[in-house]
Design a protein around this motif. Structure first.
Motif, PDB file in Angstrom:
ATOM      1  N   LEU A  33       1.821  17.905  -1.362  1.00 34.68           N
ATOM      2  CA  LEU A  33       1.461  17.438  -0.028  1.00 34.68           C
ATOM      3  C   LEU A  33       2.625  16.674   0.574  1.00 34.68           C
ATOM      4  O   LEU A  33       3.395  16.019  -0.146  1.00 34.68           O
ATOM      5  CB  LEU A  33       0.263  16.488  -0.090  1.00 34.68           C
ATOM      6  N   ARG A  34       2.759  16.719   1.890  1.00 34.57           N
ATOM      7  CA  ARG A  34       3.720  15.862   2.575  1.00 34.57           C
ATOM      8  C   ARG A  34       3.019  14.563   2.940  1.00 34.57           C
ATOM      9  O   ARG A  34       1.912  14.576   3.474  1.00 34.57           O
ATOM     10  CB  ARG A  34       4.251  16.552   3.828  1.00 34.57           C
ATOM     11  N   VAL A  35       3.675  13.442   2.649  1.00 32.58           N
ATOM     12  CA  VAL A  35       3.059  12.141   2.900  1.00 32.58           C
ATOM     13  C   VAL A  35       4.045  11.211   3.613  1.00 32.58           C
ATOM     14  O   VAL A  35       5.262  11.416   3.578  1.00 32.58           O
ATOM     15  CB  VAL A  35       2.578  11.470   1.592  1.00 32.58           C
ATOM     16  N   ILE A  36       3.490  10.185   4.256  1.00 36.89           N
ATOM     17  CA  ILE A  36       4.277   9.130   4.898  1.00 36.89           C
ATOM     18  C   ILE A  36       4.105   7.852   4.093  1.00 36.89           C
ATOM     19  O   ILE A  36       2.973   7.431   3.805  1.00 36.89           O
ATOM     20  CB  ILE A  36       3.810   8.900   6.353  1.00 36.89           C
ATOM     21  N   SER A  56      -3.381   0.897  -8.447  1.00 39.03           N
ATOM     22  CA  SER A  56      -2.644   1.310  -7.252  1.00 39.03           C
ATOM     23  C   SER A  56      -2.377   2.797  -7.320  1.00 39.03           C
ATOM     24  O   SER A  56      -2.782   3.480  -8.258  1.00 39.03           O
ATOM     25  CB  SER A  56      -1.313   0.546  -7.174  1.00 39.03           C
ATOM     26  N   GLY A  57      -1.671   3.294  -6.291  1.00 42.10           N
ATOM     27  CA  GLY A  57      -1.238   4.675  -6.310  1.00 42.10           C
ATOM     28  C   GLY A  57       0.026   4.811  -7.149  1.00 42.10           C
ATOM     29  O   GLY A  57       0.205   4.128  -8.144  1.00 42.10           O
ATOM     30  N   SER A  58       0.931   5.675  -6.695  1.00 39.15           N
ATOM     31  CA  SER A  58       2.131   5.961  -7.494  1.00 39.15           C
ATOM     32  C   SER A  58       3.417   5.720  -6.704  1.00 39.15           C
ATOM     33  O   SER A  58       4.424   6.394  -6.929  1.00 39.15           O
ATOM     34  CB  SER A  58       2.082   7.411  -7.996  1.00 39.15           C
ATOM     35  N   LEU A  59       3.396   4.741  -5.792  1.00 37.90           N
ATOM     36  CA  LEU A  59       4.596   4.453  -5.009  1.00 37.90           C
ATOM     37  C   LEU A  59       5.789   4.118  -5.898  1.00 37.90           C
ATOM     38  O   LEU A  59       6.930   4.455  -5.585  1.00 37.90           O
ATOM     39  CB  LEU A  59       4.334   3.290  -4.048  1.00 37.90           C
ATOM     40  N   GLY A  66     -14.011   1.992  -1.776  1.00 35.57           N
ATOM     41  CA  GLY A  66     -14.626   0.797  -2.334  1.00 35.57           C
ATOM     42  C   GLY A  66     -13.655   0.151  -3.294  1.00 35.57           C
ATOM     43  O   GLY A  66     -12.674   0.772  -3.724  1.00 35.57           O
ATOM     44  N   PRO A  67     -13.887  -1.101  -3.670  1.00 40.65           N
ATOM     45  CA  PRO A  67     -12.919  -1.825  -4.500  1.00 40.65           C
ATOM     46  C   PRO A  67     -12.692  -1.229  -5.878  1.00 40.65           C
ATOM     47  O   PRO A  67     -11.619  -1.382  -6.453  1.00 40.65           O
ATOM     48  CB  PRO A  67     -13.525  -3.231  -4.596  1.00 40.65           C
ATOM     49  N   LEU A  68     -13.688  -0.526  -6.428  1.00 39.33           N
ATOM     50  CA  LEU A  68     -13.551   0.067  -7.760  1.00 39.33           C
ATOM     51  C   LEU A  68     -13.679   1.584  -7.719  1.00 39.33           C
ATOM     52  O   LEU A  68     -13.935   2.231  -8.730  1.00 39.33           O
ATOM     53  CB  LEU A  68     -14.605  -0.525  -8.709  1.00 39.33           C
ATOM     54  N   ALA A  69     -13.496   2.144  -6.542  1.00 38.22           N
ATOM     55  CA  ALA A  69     -13.616   3.592  -6.361  1.00 38.22           C
ATOM     56  C   ALA A  69     -12.228   4.210  -6.233  1.00 38.22           C
ATOM     57  O   ALA A  69     -11.257   3.545  -5.871  1.00 38.22           O
ATOM     58  CB  ALA A  69     -14.446   3.894  -5.117  1.00 38.22           C
ATOM     59  N   VAL A  70     -12.156   5.498  -6.535  1.00 41.90           N
ATOM     60  CA  VAL A  70     -10.897   6.207  -6.347  1.00 41.90           C
ATOM     61  C   VAL A  70     -10.864   6.782  -4.934  1.00 41.90           C
ATOM     62  O   VAL A  70     -11.905   7.007  -4.318  1.00 41.90           O
ATOM     63  CB  VAL A  70     -10.739   7.342  -7.384  1.00 41.90           C
ATOM     64  N   PRO A  71      -9.683   7.022  -4.367  1.00 47.38           N
ATOM     65  CA  PRO A  71      -9.597   7.586  -3.024  1.00 47.38           C
ATOM     66  C   PRO A  71     -10.318   8.932  -2.916  1.00 47.38           C
ATOM     67  O   PRO A  71     -10.280   9.745  -3.844  1.00 47.38           O
ATOM     68  CB  PRO A  71      -8.088   7.750  -2.805  1.00 47.38           C
ATOM     69  N   LYS A  72     -10.952   9.160  -1.784  1.00 44.35           N
ATOM     70  CA  LYS A  72     -11.696  10.412  -1.583  1.00 44.35           C
ATOM     71  C   LYS A  72     -10.773  11.624  -1.694  1.00 44.35           C
ATOM     72  O   LYS A  72     -11.196  12.701  -2.119  1.00 44.35           O
ATOM     73  CB  LYS A  72     -12.370  10.394  -0.213  1.00 44.35           C
ATOM     74  N   GLU A  73      -9.514  11.458  -1.301  1.00 44.13           N
ATOM     75  CA  GLU A  73      -8.572  12.582  -1.309  1.00 44.13           C
ATOM     76  C   GLU A  73      -8.394  13.186  -2.698  1.00 44.13           C
ATOM     77  O   GLU A  73      -8.073  14.374  -2.824  1.00 44.13           O
ATOM     78  CB  GLU A  73      -7.207  12.143  -0.779  1.00 44.13           C
ATOM     79  N   LEU A  74      -8.602  12.405  -3.746  1.00 44.82           N
ATOM     80  CA  LEU A  74      -8.348  12.914  -5.094  1.00 44.82           C
ATOM     81  C   LEU A  74      -9.287  14.054  -5.467  1.00 44.82           C
ATOM     82  O   LEU A  74      -8.981  14.847  -6.346  1.00 44.82           O
ATOM     83  CB  LEU A  74      -8.481  11.788  -6.124  1.00 44.82           C
ATOM     84  N   GLY A  75     -10.436  14.124  -4.807  1.00 50.05           N
ATOM     85  CA  GLY A  75     -11.398  15.172  -5.140  1.00 50.05           C
ATOM     86  C   GLY A  75     -10.968  16.546  -4.699  1.00 50.05           C
ATOM     87  O   GLY A  75     -11.426  17.545  -5.251  1.00 50.05           O
ATOM     88  N   ALA A  76     -10.086  16.634  -3.686  1.00 49.43           N
ATOM     89  CA  ALA A  76      -9.755  17.935  -3.117  1.00 49.43           C
ATOM     90  C   ALA A  76      -8.259  18.229  -3.075  1.00 49.43           C
ATOM     91  O   ALA A  76      -7.871  19.378  -2.955  1.00 49.43           O
ATOM     92  CB  ALA A  76     -10.319  18.029  -1.701  1.00 49.43           C
ATOM     93  N   TYR A  83       0.283   7.567   2.842  1.00 48.91           N
ATOM     94  CA  TYR A  83       0.151   7.316   1.404  1.00 48.91           C
ATOM     95  C   TYR A  83       0.685   5.924   1.104  1.00 48.91           C
ATOM     96  O   TYR A  83       1.680   5.517   1.675  1.00 48.91           O
ATOM     97  CB  TYR A  83       0.941   8.357   0.609  1.00 48.91           C
ATOM     98  N   PRO A  84       0.044   5.151   0.213  1.00 47.21           N
ATOM     99  CA  PRO A  84      -1.081   5.537  -0.656  1.00 47.21           C
ATOM    100  C   PRO A  84      -2.396   5.679   0.104  1.00 47.21           C
ATOM    101  O   PRO A  84      -2.567   5.123   1.181  1.00 47.21           O
ATOM    102  CB  PRO A  84      -1.144   4.391  -1.664  1.00 47.21           C
ATOM    103  N   PHE A  85      -3.307   6.439  -0.484  1.00 52.02           N
ATOM    104  CA  PHE A  85      -4.600   6.679   0.121  1.00 52.02           C
ATOM    105  C   PHE A  85      -5.473   5.424   0.058  1.00 52.02           C
ATOM    106  O   PHE A  85      -5.380   4.642  -0.878  1.00 52.02           O
ATOM    107  CB  PHE A  85      -5.322   7.826  -0.602  1.00 52.02           C
ATOM    108  N   ARG A  86      -6.315   5.271   1.062  1.00 52.81           N
ATOM    109  CA  ARG A  86      -7.244   4.147   1.067  1.00 52.81           C
ATOM    110  C   ARG A  86      -8.423   4.446   0.142  1.00 52.81           C
ATOM    111  O   ARG A  86      -8.849   5.591   0.002  1.00 52.81           O
ATOM    112  CB  ARG A  86      -7.757   3.874   2.481  1.00 52.81           C
ATOM    113  N   ARG A  87      -8.921   3.399  -0.472  1.00 50.86           N
ATOM    114  CA  ARG A  87     -10.075   3.542  -1.359  1.00 50.86           C
ATOM    115  C   ARG A  87     -11.357   3.234  -0.595  1.00 50.86           C
ATOM    116  O   ARG A  87     -11.404   2.282   0.187  1.00 50.86           O
ATOM    117  CB  ARG A  87      -9.935   2.597  -2.559  1.00 50.86           C
TER     118      ARG A  87
END
Length: 397
Positions: free
Chosen positions: A31-34, A281-284, A14-24, A8-12
């Protein structure tokens, strides 16, 4: 909850797209994240749970603890052992700062924001397109507004971009480079405060000095320096990045752009919807420390853990937002959490909204054929920094 932590943060995609992870990921409330530092944390994903965590007094912003997670190995970011970022101490200091950062003071800035915007867009219009809207409008507008508010001399404003870039680095600069840049900033801020004591003016730094000097038990000298430095550093980077991404995203959505051009009354809703998308950005920056066991969505997060209320996920929660994956500037209800909530609600939210609305309205009014000069998918994002933006946003008209 997933057995293995994920980066984390998740990769996007595309430049104006949200991360794929947000859909699921909201199928799992936690979630546990690094983190970029290699430390682990718990990521809270649902809107209701994110709100609860942001207002839970058992969830602390004080990361000056043994074993507390870090955002970056090389950069302590907002960590400062001399500052208590939790209530009641934080509430005391924040209340004093807010008295100098009132809605009235911000509203008085609106004509000045318009004046700076017009000046920058006049200069931009005189150039042959394409031009980079980040360098011609987003960053200079935000820097000049926050410097006006704080009372920073115009001839010093060019220095802050580098200092802020280092302050917000999560991997872009070495520890030595970061410390060097922040040392320069500390020296500058000390000199600025001394100058304002000698010659006070109608600005935020002078107002904060006045709060301190009237009663130094209310705002210590260290707190005075810390808050002046923080407001300068983050007071423009977030708004500048958001403005650039707002322009890019809107120009990449022709139907939404057409709606806004047809009815400027949609402007406020458009700004809120583009804030909901949280393209920056994400929420770091929301990283917290759990002082007691807490239960979130049926999952126990143990005492001593790091926790991140994932605002970008909360803003995408289909339990709260109808068709969250659609950009909809006509959205009637938009309780996004981009400015946070509770004791750490962004004190610059009102100013950010004024700048975003003013700049966007003026751009669209002045350039009826405004467009991206390259396909949206060819835009490139910055990396290694807490606040992401686009490296360049070429526009034409």
């Amino acid at each position: 909850m997933t057995a293995n932590p994920i980066p984390y943060p998740f990769r996007r995609p595309g430049p104006l797209a949200v991360p794929k992870e947000l859909g699921a990921l909201r199928d799992e409330p936690v979630l546990r994240v690094i983190l970029p530092s290699g430390d682990e944390a718990y990521l809270v994903t649902r809107h209701e749970d994110v709100r609860d965590v942001l207002t839970d007094l058992r969830v602390s912003r004080n990361l000056n603890r043994p074993g507390a997670p870090r955002v970056s190995k090389n950069n302590m970011m907002f960590q400062d052992s001399k500052m208590d970022p939790d209530p009641p101490e934080h509430t005391r200091v924040r209340r004093l700062v807010m008295k100098a950062f009132t809605a009235t003071r911000v509203e008085r800035l609106r004509p000045r924001v318009q004046e700076i915007t017009d000046e920058l867009i006049d200069a931009m219009a005189a150039k042959t397109p394409p031009v980079n809207v980040s360098e011609e409008l987003s960053f200079p507008l935000s820097i000049r507004v926050i410097c006006d508010l704080l009372g920073v001399p115009a001839h010093d404003q060019h220095r802050f971009r580098r200092w802020t870039d280092h302050f917000l680095s999560t991997g872009k600069y070495t520890r030595e480079q970061i410390h060097g840049a922040l040392g320069e900033l500390n020296e500058y801020m000390g000199a600025l405060i001394a100058a304002k004591r000698e010659n006070p003016a109608d600005d935020l730094v002078s107002a904060l000095i006045n709060v301190h000097d009237e009663d130094d038990t209310r705002l210590s000298e260290y707190e005075l320096h810390w808050w002046c430095r923080l407001l300068l550093l983050i007071g423009y980077e977030t708004t500048a990045s958001q403005l650039g991404l707002t322009v890019a995203k809107l120009l990449a959505e022709p139907e939404q752009l057409r709606l806004l051009r047809a009815d400027e009354r949609l402007l406020s809703g458009a700004v809120e919807e583009l804030l909901r998308w949280k393209l920056m950005s994400g929420s770091l920056s929301m990283l917290r420390y759990v002082t007691e066991d807490i239960v979130v969505g049926g999952v126990t997060i143990p005492k001593g853990s790091g926790v991140i209320p994932a605002v970008e996920s909360a803003n995408w929660d289909e339990r709260v937002f109808d068709r969250p994956d659609d950009l909809d500037i006509t959205r009637a209800e938009n309780p996004h959490l981009t400015f946070s909530v509770g004791p750490h609600f962004c004190i610059g939210a009102a100013l950010a909204r004024v700048e975003l609305e003013t700049a966007l309205a003026t751009l669209l009014r002045r350039f009826p054929t405004l467009r991206l000069a390259i396909p949206a998918e060819e835009l490139r994002r910055t990396e290694g920094t807490l606040i992401e933006s686009l490296i360049e946003i070429p526009i034409a008209w």
